[in-house]
Scaffold this motif. Structure first.
Motif, mmCIF file in Angstrom:
data_model
loop_
_atom_site.group_PDB
_atom_site.id
_atom_site.type_symbol
_atom_site.label_atom_id
_atom_site.label_comp_id
_atom_site.label_asym_id
_atom_site.label_seq_id
_atom_site.Cartn_x
_atom_site.Cartn_y
_atom_site.Cartn_z
ATOM 1 N N TYR A 212 -19.691 -23.779 -0.786
ATOM 2 C CA TYR A 212 -20.879 -24.415 -0.228
ATOM 3 C C TYR A 212 -20.489 -25.176 1.040
ATOM 4 O O TYR A 212 -19.335 -25.564 1.229
ATOM 5 N N GLY A 235 -24.117 -27.767 -6.136
ATOM 6 C CA GLY A 235 -23.936 -26.348 -6.353
ATOM 7 C C GLY A 235 -24.192 -25.979 -7.804
ATOM 8 O O GLY A 235 -23.632 -26.614 -8.710
ATOM 9 N N SER A 301 -28.131 -25.527 -1.751
ATOM 10 C CA SER A 301 -28.079 -25.313 -3.196
ATOM 11 C C SER A 301 -29.447 -25.637 -3.777
ATOM 12 O O SER A 301 -29.801 -26.813 -3.906
#
Length: 335
Positions: A212, A235, A301
């Protein structure tokens, strides 16, 4: 809790990765910043950059592993701005290698930064915010809940950060001190962690996917400075790993053995003169991201975005989808 534009925020590890991203985003929102890192040159470079954008930023060179230096950091914030509204303990470094290969000196230095740095910063934050309140944000990791091989001492330090943060939160709540205590648990993030890590492997290390962007973590940190949160998984993969490891620890042991050795070591030989920042900062370059080329970097996310703003039922439903997607990503063979 105050809006960001009304806050004085302390950020450790501010010259790289998550800390650097958080500092820039907080400055954009109007926060007054007290920036800490070991490199004085990099810190002053960042403070000058933010000042050019109209932000107020104070650079305080600090080794968070030294309690006296963290106390000076807190005093510098008071001297300049008169208060602290939020404190982000972000400084950290990793080691890649098997336990039997890592020296005692390196293990102790990692804990001095990753664990004792959080302890020193948390207690100083409590001292400075105890009367008027604020937010304490500690950076854990997905490996706060699930250890991984080849980053064993890093995993141990993040387990220790979780234990310390959880116990400190209960003591603060027992005394009815108006401080929100949040533990941020990111999945693998595309930062300079790999470049700065001490490496004992024959090849260059890498982080296992999914990766991420640091902006996703910084957004979660800044949300927690304004809205009380206990834990924040950054995430869906981080949440999936934590839940799966809690309910099926032995199965996840087997999964880690089957995947994490390959996924954390690239096919590029490690140079004999490879540099790291375990014992001292040696880079003057301000970089938020490494720019991973071996895996897609997720710029957002959905799980974390909804979890920060929704009730437990909505979060649970979203987690089901996020877990499935993350599992598919994790199950892909390394390239």
């Amino acid at each position: 809790m105050k809006k960001l534009s009304e806050q004085v925020m302390v950020i450790t590890g501010a010259t790289s990765g998550i800390g650097l991203t958080t500092a820039r985003m907080a400055a954009e929102a109007g926060a007054k910043l007290v920036l800490a890192a070991r490199s004085a040159d990099a810190l002053h470079q960042l403070a000058d950059e933010l000042a050019a954008r109209g932000a107020e930023a104070l650079a305080v060179p600090t080794d968070v592993g030294e309690r006296a230096e963290v106390e000076k950091l807190g005093q510098a914030a008071i001297d300049r701005f008169g208060r602290v509204d939020s404190w982000v303990n972000n400084a950290g470094v990793s080691i890649f290698g098997r336990h039997e290969d890592v020296t005692d000196e390196d293990r102790q230095r990692l804990f001095q930064t990753n664990f004792w740095g959080v302890v020193h910063g948390s207690l100083e934050a409590l001292r400075r915010m105890k009367r008027d309140g604020g937010a304490l944000i500690n950076l854990g990791s997905e490996v706060s809940d699930r250890a991984v091989p080849l980053q064993g001492i890093y995993s141990a330090s993040k387990h220790a950060v979780k234990g310390f943060t959880d116990s400190l939160r209960m003591e603060i709540e027992k005394d009815q001190v108006p401080i929100s205590v949040t533990l941020i648990k990111p999945a693998a993030i595309d930062t300079m962690l790999i470049a700065h890590a001490k490496n004992y492997l024959r090849h260059e290390p890498r982080l296992p996917p999914p990766l991420y962007a640091p902006e996703v973590v910084a957004s979660a940190i800044l949300h927690a400075t304004q809205h009380p949160q206990r834990d924040v998984y950054v995430g869906g993969a981080a949440k999936m790993i934590a839940v799966g490891s809690f309910h099926m620890p032995r199965l996840f042991d087997h999964y880690m053995k089957a995947t994490m050795f390959k996924q954390q070591e690239s096919d590029r030989p490690a140079p004999p003169d490879r540099h790291d920042t375990l014992h001292a900062a040696d880079s003057l370059e301000l970089r938020q991201r490494l720019g991973a080329t071996y895996s897609r970097v997720h710029e957002r996310s959905p799980y974390t975005a909804v979890a920060l703003r929704s009730g437990p039922l909505t979060t649970a439903l979203l987690f089901g989808g996020a877990a499935l997607a993350a599992w598919k990503l994790l199950a892909r063979p390394p390239r």
